[in-house]
Write a protein that holds these residues in place. Structure first.
Motif, short mmCIF file in Angstrom:
data_model
loop_
_atom_site.label_atom_id
_atom_site.label_comp_id
_atom_site.label_asym_id
_atom_site.label_seq_id
_atom_site.Cartn_x
_atom_site.Cartn_y
_atom_site.Cartn_z
N ILE A 110 -18.81 18.82 -39.81
CA ILE A 110 -18.21 20.16 -39.44
C ILE A 110 -17.28 20.43 -40.58
N GLY A 111 -16.88 19.79 -41.62
CA GLY A 111 -15.88 20.20 -42.52
C GLY A 111 -14.40 20.06 -42.13
N HIS A 112 -14.05 19.26 -41.07
CA HIS A 112 -12.67 19.45 -40.84
C HIS A 112 -12.31 17.84 -40.37
N HIS A 113 -11.11 17.63 -40.83
CA HIS A 113 -10.53 16.09 -40.64
C HIS A 113 -10.61 15.83 -38.99
N PHE A 114 -10.86 14.42 -38.81
CA PHE A 114 -10.67 13.91 -37.59
C PHE A 114 -11.54 14.76 -36.57
N GLY A 115 -12.82 15.28 -36.84
CA GLY A 115 -13.39 16.19 -36.25
C GLY A 115 -14.39 15.58 -35.07
N ARG A 116 -14.67 14.39 -34.95
CA ARG A 116 -15.45 13.68 -34.04
C ARG A 116 -14.76 13.94 -32.63
N PRO A 117 -15.61 14.29 -31.59
CA PRO A 117 -14.90 14.24 -30.21
C PRO A 117 -14.76 12.92 -30.01
N GLY A 118 -13.66 12.60 -29.28
CA GLY A 118 -13.24 11.14 -28.86
C GLY A 118 -12.24 10.42 -29.95
N ASN A 119 -12.04 11.10 -31.10
CA ASN A 119 -11.05 10.92 -32.24
C ASN A 119 -9.74 11.34 -31.45
N ARG A 120 -8.84 10.33 -31.30
CA ARG A 120 -7.57 10.61 -30.66
C ARG A 120 -6.35 11.18 -31.68
N PHE A 121 -6.92 11.64 -32.84
CA PHE A 121 -5.70 12.08 -33.75
C PHE A 121 -5.11 13.27 -33.62
N TRP A 122 -5.87 14.41 -32.93
CA TRP A 122 -5.33 15.51 -32.51
C TRP A 122 -4.39 15.64 -31.20
N PRO A 123 -5.07 15.05 -30.33
CA PRO A 123 -4.16 14.74 -29.04
C PRO A 123 -2.95 13.93 -29.26
N THR A 124 -3.14 12.78 -29.99
CA THR A 124 -1.81 12.00 -30.26
C THR A 124 -0.83 12.89 -31.02
N LEU A 125 -1.37 13.56 -32.07
CA LEU A 125 -0.44 14.57 -32.98
C LEU A 125 0.36 15.34 -32.04
N ASN A 131 -21.98 10.68 -47.48
CA ASN A 131 -21.23 10.88 -48.87
C ASN A 131 -20.58 12.27 -49.06
N LYS A 132 -20.74 13.09 -48.17
CA LYS A 132 -20.02 14.30 -48.40
C LYS A 132 -18.51 14.19 -48.38
N THR A 133 -17.81 15.14 -48.93
CA THR A 133 -16.20 14.78 -48.68
C THR A 133 -15.87 16.09 -47.95
N VAL A 134 -14.69 16.11 -47.48
CA VAL A 134 -13.91 16.90 -46.60
C VAL A 134 -12.49 17.36 -47.56
N PRO A 135 -12.22 18.64 -47.95
CA PRO A 135 -11.03 19.01 -48.66
C PRO A 135 -9.86 18.48 -47.96
N ASP A 136 -9.00 18.13 -48.84
CA ASP A 136 -7.60 17.76 -48.31
C ASP A 136 -6.79 19.02 -47.96
N VAL A 137 -6.02 18.76 -46.89
CA VAL A 137 -5.42 19.54 -46.23
C VAL A 137 -3.76 19.26 -47.01
#
Length: 183
Positions: free
Chosen positions: A44-59, A17-23
């Motif tokens: 960890i307080g950062h978007h798409f932070g889980r290892p295995g999430n493909r957001f950052w490599p895809t970006l 139920n925590k939130t992560v601040p918008d960028v």
């Protein structure tokens, strides 16, 4: 850049139920919108932070960034004209924990945010979330016919490693189409 240490099981439980601040900033080229943060991301307080999430490599592979960014470097997106938010702000183990009414309410909040910050494109990362939040039951991946104010809406697949419907190269191709449109 050294990634943050992995959260402990206790930290993951505490992230529910925590939130992560918008960028976010006014006038972005693309505002990327996840469904909601997972526990790892919230811990960890950062978007798409889980290892295995493909957001950052895809970006990176799609040409939005010149190098692969770590989630802790998410603020480096703003000078490039990109930001990140979520349909629903609260963290859960999985998006399947969200009630339909919560996703619809999140869509209303997201619409207000988009009207305020006026990005060129809103990229919703998850077709099911888009269909539910905006009552567009027949929507498909890609540019949508409807806009929010002057913001065009683009739907992309969820980059979670759990989304087996899209392989990495397919995600890159779809993200690149948005990048090309948002130049």
């Amino acid at each position: 850049m050294t990634p943050a240490p992995r959260p402990t099981p206790a930290q993951l439980r505490a992230a529910k139920n925590k939130t992560v601040p918008d960028v976010i900033a006014p006038g972005l080229r693309v505002l990327f919108c996840g469904i909601n943060p997972g526990l790892y991301t919230a811990a960890i307080g950062h978007h798409f932070g889980r290892p295995g999430n493909r957001f950052w490599p895809t970006l990176h592979a799609a040409g939005f960034t010149s190098r692969l960014l770590d989630p802790s470097e998410e603020l480096e997106l703003l000078p490039l004209g990109y930001g990140i938010t979520n349909v629903v702000a609260r963290a859960t183990v999985g998006a399947d924990e969200l009630a339909k009414k919560e996703i619809i309410a999140g869509g209303e909040i997201l619409s207000a945010k988009v009207r305020e910050f006026a990005p060129q494109y809103l990229a919703i990362l998850g077709i099911g979330a888009y269909r539910t939040a905006f009552a567009q039951l027949k929507a498909t991946v890609g540019l949508q016919p409807d806009a929010i104010g002057g913001t065009r809406v683009w739907v992309l697949p969820n980059p979670s490693g759990l989304n087996a419907h899209y392989q990495g190269k397919d995600l890159v191709k779809l993200f690149r189409q948005l990048r090309d449109a948002a130049r």
